[in-house]
Design a protein around this motif. Structure first.
Motif, PDB file in Angstrom:
ATOM      1  N   VAL A 201       0.859  -1.176   0.000  1.00 27.91           N
ATOM      2  CA  VAL A 201       0.000   0.000   0.000  1.00 27.91           C
ATOM      3  C   VAL A 201       0.899   1.230   0.000  1.00 27.91           C
ATOM      4  N   ALA A 202       0.533   2.203  -0.851  1.00 24.42           N
ATOM      5  CA  ALA A 202       1.233   3.489  -0.898  1.00 24.42           C
ATOM      6  C   ALA A 202       0.287   4.509  -0.277  1.00 24.42           C
ATOM      7  N   GLU A 203       0.612   4.935   0.951  1.00 27.58           N
ATOM      8  CA  GLU A 203      -0.246   5.879   1.670  1.00 27.58           C
ATOM      9  C   GLU A 203       0.266   7.297   1.475  1.00 27.58           C
ATOM     10  N   VAL A 204      -0.617   8.157   0.956  1.00 26.12           N
ATOM     11  CA  VAL A 204      -0.277   9.567   0.790  1.00 26.12           C
ATOM     12  C   VAL A 204      -0.837  10.279   2.010  1.00 26.12           C
ATOM     13  N   ALA A 205       0.046  10.867   2.806  1.00 27.30           N
ATOM     14  CA  ALA A 205      -0.353  11.496   4.066  1.00 27.30           C
ATOM     15  C   ALA A 205      -1.503  12.477   3.872  1.00 27.30           C
TER      16      ALA A 205
ATOM     17  N   ALA B  22      -3.192   4.025  -2.193  1.00 31.04           N
ATOM     18  CA  ALA B  22      -3.354   3.240  -3.413  1.00 31.04           C
ATOM     19  C   ALA B  22      -2.746   1.870  -3.154  1.00 31.04           C
ATOM     20  N   GLU B  23      -3.427   0.838  -3.630  1.00 31.67           N
ATOM     21  CA  GLU B  23      -2.904  -0.520  -3.473  1.00 31.67           C
ATOM     22  C   GLU B  23      -1.999  -0.833  -4.662  1.00 31.67           C
ATOM     23  N   CYS B  24      -0.861  -1.436  -4.360  1.00 33.87           N
ATOM     24  CA  CYS B  24       0.114  -1.777  -5.393  1.00 33.87           C
ATOM     25  C   CYS B  24       0.452  -3.255  -5.285  1.00 33.87           C
ATOM     26  N   GLU B  25       1.090  -3.760  -6.329  1.00 36.40           N
ATOM     27  CA  GLU B  25       1.488  -5.156  -6.351  1.00 36.40           C
ATOM     28  C   GLU B  25       2.902  -5.255  -6.910  1.00 36.40           C
ATOM     29  N   LEU B  26       3.808  -5.828  -6.118  1.00 35.97           N
ATOM     30  CA  LEU B  26       5.154  -6.113  -6.622  1.00 35.97           C
ATOM     31  C   LEU B  26       5.099  -7.456  -7.324  1.00 35.97           C
TER      32      LEU B  26
ATOM     33  N   GLY C 293       6.305  -3.744 -10.808  1.00 36.94           N
ATOM     34  CA  GLY C 293       4.920  -4.091 -10.504  1.00 36.94           C
ATOM     35  C   GLY C 293       3.921  -3.107 -11.081  1.00 36.94           C
ATOM     36  N   LYS C 294       2.753  -3.040 -10.415  1.00 34.46           N
ATOM     37  CA  LYS C 294       1.627  -2.227 -10.888  1.00 34.46           C
ATOM     38  C   LYS C 294       0.903  -1.585  -9.714  1.00 34.46           C
ATOM     39  N   ILE C 295       0.222  -0.487 -10.023  1.00 38.10           N
ATOM     40  CA  ILE C 295      -0.724   0.102  -9.076  1.00 38.10           C
ATOM     41  C   ILE C 295      -2.054  -0.568  -9.410  1.00 38.10           C
ATOM     42  N   VAL C 296      -2.689  -1.213  -8.437  1.00 37.20           N
ATOM     43  CA  VAL C 296      -3.897  -1.979  -8.753  1.00 37.20           C
ATOM     44  C   VAL C 296      -5.203  -1.244  -8.472  1.00 37.20           C
ATOM     45  N   ASN C 297      -5.202  -0.265  -7.572  1.00 36.75           N
ATOM     46  CA  ASN C 297      -6.412   0.533  -7.407  1.00 36.75           C
ATOM     47  C   ASN C 297      -6.090   1.908  -6.825  1.00 36.75           C
ATOM     48  N   ASN C 298      -7.062   2.821  -6.923  1.00 39.73           N
ATOM     49  CA  ASN C 298      -6.924   4.201  -6.450  1.00 39.73           C
ATOM     50  C   ASN C 298      -5.770   4.946  -7.128  1.00 39.73           C
TER      51      ASN C 298
ATOM     52  N   ASP D 290       2.163   1.589 -13.952  1.00 39.97           N
ATOM     53  CA  ASP D 290       3.322   0.731 -13.676  1.00 39.97           C
ATOM     54  C   ASP D 290       4.084   1.253 -12.456  1.00 39.97           C
ATOM     55  N   LEU D 291       4.772   0.339 -11.806  1.00 41.46           N
ATOM     56  CA  LEU D 291       5.714   0.681 -10.743  1.00 41.46           C
ATOM     57  C   LEU D 291       7.098   0.353 -11.266  1.00 41.46           C
ATOM     58  N   ALA D 292       8.058   1.224 -10.983  1.00 38.67           N
ATOM     59  CA  ALA D 292       9.420   0.979 -11.443  1.00 38.67           C
ATOM     60  C   ALA D 292      10.397   1.417 -10.353  1.00 38.67           C
ATOM     61  N   PHE D 293      11.613   0.905 -10.455  1.00 36.77           N
ATOM     62  CA  PHE D 293      12.675   1.298  -9.531  1.00 36.77           C
ATOM     63  C   PHE D 293      13.766   1.973 -10.338  1.00 36.77           C
ATOM     64  N   LEU D 294      14.138   3.179  -9.929  1.00 36.64           N
ATOM     65  CA  LEU D 294      15.160   3.955 -10.626  1.00 36.64           C
ATOM     66  C   LEU D 294      16.506   3.757  -9.925  1.00 36.64           C
ATOM     67  N   PRO D 295      17.401   2.944 -10.525  1.00 36.92           N
ATOM     68  CA  PRO D 295      18.670   2.616  -9.859  1.00 36.92           C
ATOM     69  C   PRO D 295      19.571   3.830  -9.592  1.00 36.92           C
ATOM     70  N   SER D 296      19.519   4.847 -10.447  1.00 42.52           N
ATOM     71  CA  SER D 296      20.439   5.978 -10.298  1.00 42.52           C
ATOM     72  C   SER D 296      20.262   6.744  -8.989  1.00 42.52           C
ATOM     73  N   ASN D 297      19.037   6.783  -8.440  1.00 45.67           N
ATOM     74  CA  ASN D 297      18.854   7.463  -7.161  1.00 45.67           C
ATOM     75  C   ASN D 297      18.085   6.627  -6.134  1.00 45.67           C
ATOM     76  N   GLY D 298      17.885   5.336  -6.427  1.00 44.83           N
ATOM     77  CA  GLY D 298      17.224   4.448  -5.470  1.00 44.83           C
ATOM     78  C   GLY D 298      15.781   4.819  -5.200  1.00 44.83           C
ATOM     79  N   ALA D 299      15.038   5.162  -6.242  1.00 43.96           N
ATOM     80  CA  ALA D 299      13.665   5.643  -6.064  1.00 43.96           C
ATOM     81  C   ALA D 299      12.628   4.646  -6.573  1.00 43.96           C
ATOM     82  N   ILE D 300      11.490   4.610  -5.870  1.00 39.03           N
ATOM     83  CA  ILE D 300      10.314   3.884  -6.355  1.00 39.03           C
ATOM     84  C   ILE D 300       9.519   4.894  -7.174  1.00 39.03           C
ATOM     85  N   CYS D 301       9.235   4.534  -8.430  1.00 43.88           N
ATOM     86  CA  CYS D 301       8.533   5.435  -9.335  1.00 43.88           C
ATOM     87  C   CYS D 301       7.125   4.919  -9.616  1.00 43.88           C
ATOM     88  N   PHE D 302       6.161   5.821  -9.533  1.00 39.35           N
ATOM     89  CA  PHE D 302       4.766   5.520  -9.832  1.00 39.35           C
ATOM     90  C   PHE D 302       4.472   6.199 -11.170  1.00 39.35           C
TER      91      PHE D 302
END
Length: 127
Positions: free
Chosen positions: A14-18, A23-27, A104-109, A78-90
């Motif tokens: 789950v990716a919680e935006v304060a 949003a629910e995600c799936e790796l 992975g993917k964002i599955v809802n919201n 889509d979900l991706a990982f950016l190796p150059s700065n260690g980031a999770i990208c939505f």
């Protein structure tokens, strides 16, 4: 193999935006097994949001993971990982970008992620 919470190849997050929702995600492990394993060990992660144009939003994780099955074409959700700065990208818009590891993917919201602003905080954790 079934895409359930108990599956070994797919892990629900789950990716919680304060203050805004989550949003629910799936790796999906087979997309980048080393990357997803390292990410799972590093969870939960939380950071302020950064945006790259209208293509994607990302949070830095502090993880150092190299390129793995990297690709440059991504679709909205889509979900991706950016190796150059260690980031999770939505990914919020179909795009061609620098090489990233698909994870992975964002599955809802999806709209919760699309509406985040620079400076919002996203926390990513296991469901």
């Amino acid at each position: 193999m079934q895409a359930t919470g108990g599956s070994v190849s797919r892990v629900r997050l789950v990716a919680e935006v304060a203050g805004k929702g989550s949003a629910e995600c799936e790796l999906v492990r087979h997309l980048a097994p080393l990357t997803t394993s390292a990410l799972l060990k590093g969870l939960p992660v939380q950071d302020r949001v950064h945006r790259l144009e209208d293509k994607f939003v990302y949070i830095e994780t502090g993880l150092v993971i190299g390129a793995e099955k990297a690709k440059t074409q991504f679709k909205r959700g889509d979900l991706a990982f950016l190796p150059s700065n260690g980031a999770i990208c939505f990914i919020i818009k179909d795009c061609t970008t620098q090489a990233m590891n698909a994870i992975g993917k964002i599955v809802n919201n999806m709209e919760i992620v699309e509406d985040v602003q620079t400076g919002d905080v996203i926390a990513v954790k296991k469901l």
